[in-house]
Design an enzyme around this catalytic site. Structure first.
Site, short mmCIF file in Angstrom:
data_model
loop_
_atom_site.label_atom_id
_atom_site.label_comp_id
_atom_site.label_asym_id
_atom_site.label_seq_id
_atom_site.Cartn_x
_atom_site.Cartn_y
_atom_site.Cartn_z
CD GLU A 1 -3.24 -1.53 2.03
OE1 GLU A 1 -2.79 -0.23 2.81
OE2 GLU A 1 -4.35 -1.87 1.85
CD GLU B 1 -4.78 -5.96 2.70
OE1 GLU B 1 -3.34 -5.73 2.97
OE2 GLU B 1 -5.05 -5.11 3.55
#
Length: 437
Positions: A192, A287
């Site tokens: 991320e 995810e």
């Protein structure tokens, strides 16, 4: 065939066999093994520090063995075969432990994975004993603070004068895990990179990511005989241009296997946009977390199948992974992130007993029947009515996953190689059919 219903009264339960013949009724789902797409790595979740700590420390050896069987054994469980592993601490770390593998500036002389040897590595080895084809995808939330502009594990960015030692850090990590008999299959450059959070995180722009890959990490991996599948981005669908920007850099692209995506913003079709821009590179979905914000079993079953299991793979994902494999009854242990997330399973930290959540059954409809090396093949899908994805396994068996996302039962015909069968799927239910190819 195996069925899970929207009310949870039937959970990945084998039903009476159906037989191919010539009858047709309603919508026809054509399964065509002659049209092939990506090769599958598998389905799974994340071995977060919290997940492995619970499994190792809050369960008896017999409870742990039973759980790992139901997670990783394909005959007696769902056969998870692709798992994600944070490199160092993340927002799900037991005892709120903030750590990397070398927290002392300014070299790697103190590098050690001893933290992971306490419980993570034993759990990984036990899982691999249940499924020898299990592969690990590793992703860093942050490098050591001394490599970063703000000298903190939280937020900040990578110092340009520490890009070389940053790459060396991941070389050492890969070597250390390989020495434990746990080679890392895939390595993301940064988890991320546009989430600069008040927990383990680091911002990294695409230009820097490309620079690190082509000038440091890629060459150093090659020089050390290491060949994990390097993955760019590893963040949400809504910024897919980040992945294409990195892949557009020819120097970086030569070292990259592809890109990875999360579910928290945007739409799964972004994966196809990246695939179309770089069809020679692969896609992984890495995810998505469920949680108390969405408590309804049937709604979650439908969403996960539509967007991740069916949607993810129809949009080129070679693997589909949920977030925490296991959390406790209080949604933890947490370390600064989500406080109402749900694991694939829930382990009661007092008794060690396990509850199997909707994510377990969503994954199981694919992971139990689609083995590593399977190819996605063509199947008719009808949005809002009978949504499907199909695979041909290495032994030529075929798995067809079908979801009825509507509010009424749907009757349809499955046609394959000139033969067909009919089936009526209850409202909101999902089924997996498997037959010899």
């Amino acid at each position: 065939m195996w069925l899970t219903t929207a009310d949870g009264s039937t959970l990945l339960a084998r039903q009476a066999d159906v037989t191919f013949g010539s009858a047709t009724s309603g919508t026809t789902i054509d399964v065509n093994p002659g049209t092939t797409y990506q090769t599958m790595d598998g389905f799974g979740a994340a071995f977060t520090d919290s997940s492995t700590w619970l499994t190792w420390n809050k369960q008896s050896s017999s409870q742990r063995d039973a759980l790992l069987t139901k997670l990783f054994d394909r005959t007696n469980g769902i056969g998870l075969s692709l798992m994600r592993l944070p490199i160092g601490a993340s927002d799900f770390t037991a005892n709120s432990a903030d750590y990397t593998f070398d927290d002392t500036c300014c070299d790697l002389n103190d590098f050690s994975i001893n933290h992971d040897k306490a419980f993570t590595i034993p759990v990984l080895k036990a899982a691999k004993a249940k499924n020898s084809s299990l592969e690990l995808m590793a992703s860093p939330w942050t490098p050591p603070a001394w490599m970063k502009t703000n000298n903190s594990l939280y937020g900040g960015s990578l110092r340009t004068d520490r890009q070389s030692v940053f790459a060396d850090y991941y070389v050492k990590y890969l070597q250390a895990y390989a020495a434990e008999g746990l080679p890392i299959y895939s390595l993301a450059i940064q988890n991320e990179p546009h989430n600069e959070a008040a927990y383990e995180s680091m911002r990294m722009e695409p230009a820097q990511q490309a620079d690190v890959i082509k000038n440091q990490l890629g060459p150093k991996l090659a020089a050390n005989g290491l060949s994990p599948k390097l993955v760019a981005w590893d963040h949400n669908w809504n910024e897919a241009n980040y992945a294409t920007t990195v892949l557009n850099d020819a120097g970086a692209k030569q070292y990259l296997a592809g890109s990875a995506f999360h579910c928290y913003a945007g739409d799964v079709s972004a994966q196809t946009a990246v695939h179309n821009a770089h069809p020679d590179k692969d896609i992984w979905f890495t995810e998505c977390a469920g949680g108390d914000w969405a408590p309804n079993f049937g709604d979650n079953l439908k969403w996960n199948l539509q967007n991740l299991i069916i949607g993810g793979t129809r949009n080129w994902a070679k693997g589909v992974l949920f977030w925490n494999l296991a959390l406790d009854q209080n949604h933890g242990p947490t370390n600064g992130g989500c406080t109402d997330c749900r694991g694939v399973v829930t382990i009661n930290s007092g008794t060690g007993n396990v509850s199997y959540n909707v994510e377990y059954y969503a994954l199981g409809h694919a992971s139990k029947f689609v083995v590593p090396g399977a190819r996605r093949i063509s199947s008719t899908t009808v949005a809002g009515s009978v949504e499907t994805v199909a695979f041909r396994n290495p032994d030529n068996s075929v798995a067809l996953i079908a979801l009825n996302p509507s509010s009424s039962a749907k009757t349809f015909t499955v046609r394959y190689n000139g033969q067909s069968f009919n089936y009526t799927l209850p409202a909101g239910a999902v089924t997996t059919f498997k037959w010899a190819g």
